[in-house]
Design a protein around this motif. Structure first.
Motif, short mmCIF file in Angstrom:
data_model
loop_
_atom_site.label_atom_id
_atom_site.label_comp_id
_atom_site.label_asym_id
_atom_site.label_seq_id
_atom_site.Cartn_x
_atom_site.Cartn_y
_atom_site.Cartn_z
N LEU A 63 -3.79 6.01 4.51
CA LEU A 63 -3.30 5.17 5.60
C LEU A 63 -3.16 3.73 5.14
CD1 LEU A 63 -5.30 6.50 8.71
CD2 LEU A 63 -3.10 7.24 7.81
N SER A 64 -4.12 3.25 4.36
CA SER A 64 -4.06 1.88 3.86
C SER A 64 -2.83 1.66 2.99
CB SER A 64 -5.33 1.56 3.07
OG SER A 64 -5.28 0.24 2.56
N ARG A 65 -2.53 2.61 2.10
CA ARG A 65 -1.35 2.47 1.24
C ARG A 65 -0.06 2.48 2.06
NH1 ARG A 65 -4.13 6.06 -2.36
NH2 ARG A 65 -2.86 7.81 -1.62
N ARG A 66 -0.02 3.34 3.06
CA ARG A 66 1.19 3.39 3.90
C ARG A 66 1.38 2.09 4.68
NH1 ARG A 66 0.81 9.69 6.10
NH2 ARG A 66 1.46 10.64 4.12
N LEU A 67 0.28 1.54 5.18
CA LEU A 67 0.38 0.27 5.90
C LEU A 67 0.85 -0.84 4.96
CD1 LEU A 67 -0.08 -1.55 8.36
CD2 LEU A 67 -2.47 -1.78 7.64
N GLN A 68 0.30 -0.91 3.76
CA GLN A 68 0.71 -1.93 2.81
C GLN A 68 2.19 -1.79 2.46
OE1 GLN A 68 -1.95 -1.55 -0.51
NE2 GLN A 68 -3.74 -2.26 0.65
N SER A 69 2.64 -0.54 2.27
CA SER A 69 4.04 -0.30 1.97
C SER A 69 4.95 -0.76 3.11
CB SER A 69 4.26 1.19 1.70
OG SER A 69 5.64 1.47 1.50
#
Length: 308
Positions: A39-45
């Motif tokens: 989820l963190s990677r998707r938010l950053q992206s």
């Protein structure tokens, strides 16, 4: 030709919405069944692609930025449309109810009469997972992406599809011990000489309004030793003999059934507001999981609700 990023964009928006609503990466991960790092990677992206920070993060909290709050409203609408499209496709394919069913339930009523039924519903529909919020606050089903709500009273939101599943009625009641000590009122005016427990949530508080079988009306401003916005506190006080109480039948149904409370002034009808409804956003009215739940609850409350 430029490659489409639409599936990734939807996943990023879903991750953002989950984190924003849970206010926590860990809680959001548990809700959607994904690892928090994903989820963190998707938010950053998503934030990189948009060029704006949507969420402010500290070691203890997550909060929406101004841009994030505006974006969340639109993301919820997009995700709801996707859910609806999938539900319609599933219905055409004869699919079983499945997916996350988000319920908005009134606090006390929901805990007493809906919560105990949820395990039975899940046993019957094993492909559904429920997220239930029990609260007396007003819930905007469309903006907050709820599938179903149970509401008490009258309905005014034209965006909702409502199904009446039960009637309710108000009544006066007291413990036998109180009536033995203080006597039983024979007329509404006699309530002025009694200890009356006040629920400040009623619109007419501190007045009790009632009508008899001949259509005569009475309005009495009562008083007593306890006023509260928590109806369960007043029920317990009434059971202990502190005074008379104006209540709703679903709230005191168990106490009336076992004799801890008895009705008073039964020939008078108290002013009431509406009934018990199951409501859905109009856009989700045909989703398989939504239809399954509304039909299931309707059957559980028919022909007579369980508190009668």
């Amino acid at each position: 030709m430029q490659q489409s990023h639409e599936p990734a964009a939807l996943a990023e928006m879903a991750a953002f919405a989950a984190i924003a609503e849970a206010r926590s990466f860990t809680k959001a991960a548990a809700r959607v069944g994904r690892d928090a790092t994903i989820l963190s990677r998707r938010l950053q992206s998503l934030e990189t692609r948009l060029g704006v920070r949507l969420l402010s993060r500290t070691t203890r909290s997550v909060s929406l930025t101004e841009a994030g709050a505006e974006f969340l409203v639109r993301v919820r609408a997009i995700l709801a449309s996707v859910d609806e499209a999938e539900a319609v496709a599933s219905a055409h394919a004869g699919g079983r109810p499945r997916g996350v069913l988000r319920l908005a339930l009134p606090g006390t009523f929901g805990r007493m009469w809906i919560g105990p039924l949820l395990p039975q519903f899940l046993a019957e529909f094993p492909d559904v997972r429920i997220e239930a919020e029990f609260s007396n606050r007003f819930t905007d089903l469309v903006a907050e992406n709820f599938d179903v709500a149970v509401r008490l009273g009258s309905l005014e939101d034209s965006r909702l599809v409502a199904r009446k599943v039960a009637t309710r009625r108000r009544l006066l009641c007291a413990a036998p011990s109180y009536l033995a000590r203080s006597g039983t009122p024979e007329t509404p005016r006699a309530l002025l000489d009694h200890s009356c427990l006040g629920f400040s949530g009623f619109q007419t508080f501190p007045a009790w309004e009632m009508t008899d079988r001949e259509g005569r009306r009475a309005r009495v401003e009562v008083s007593g030793p306890l006023v509260s916005d928590d109806a369960e506190v007043l029920v317990e006080a009434a059971v202990q003999g502190l005074g008379l109480m104006m209540s709703t039948d679903w709230l005191v149904g168990r106490e009336l059934a076992d004799g801890r409370l008895v009705p008073v002034l039964e020939e008078w009808t108290l002013a009431d507001e509406g009934a018990v409804y199951v409501v859905t956003p109009s856009a989700k009215g045909k989703a398989a999981k939504t239809r399954a739940f509304t039909d299931w609850i309707g059957k559980r409350f028919a022909p007579e609700p369980p508190w009668r």
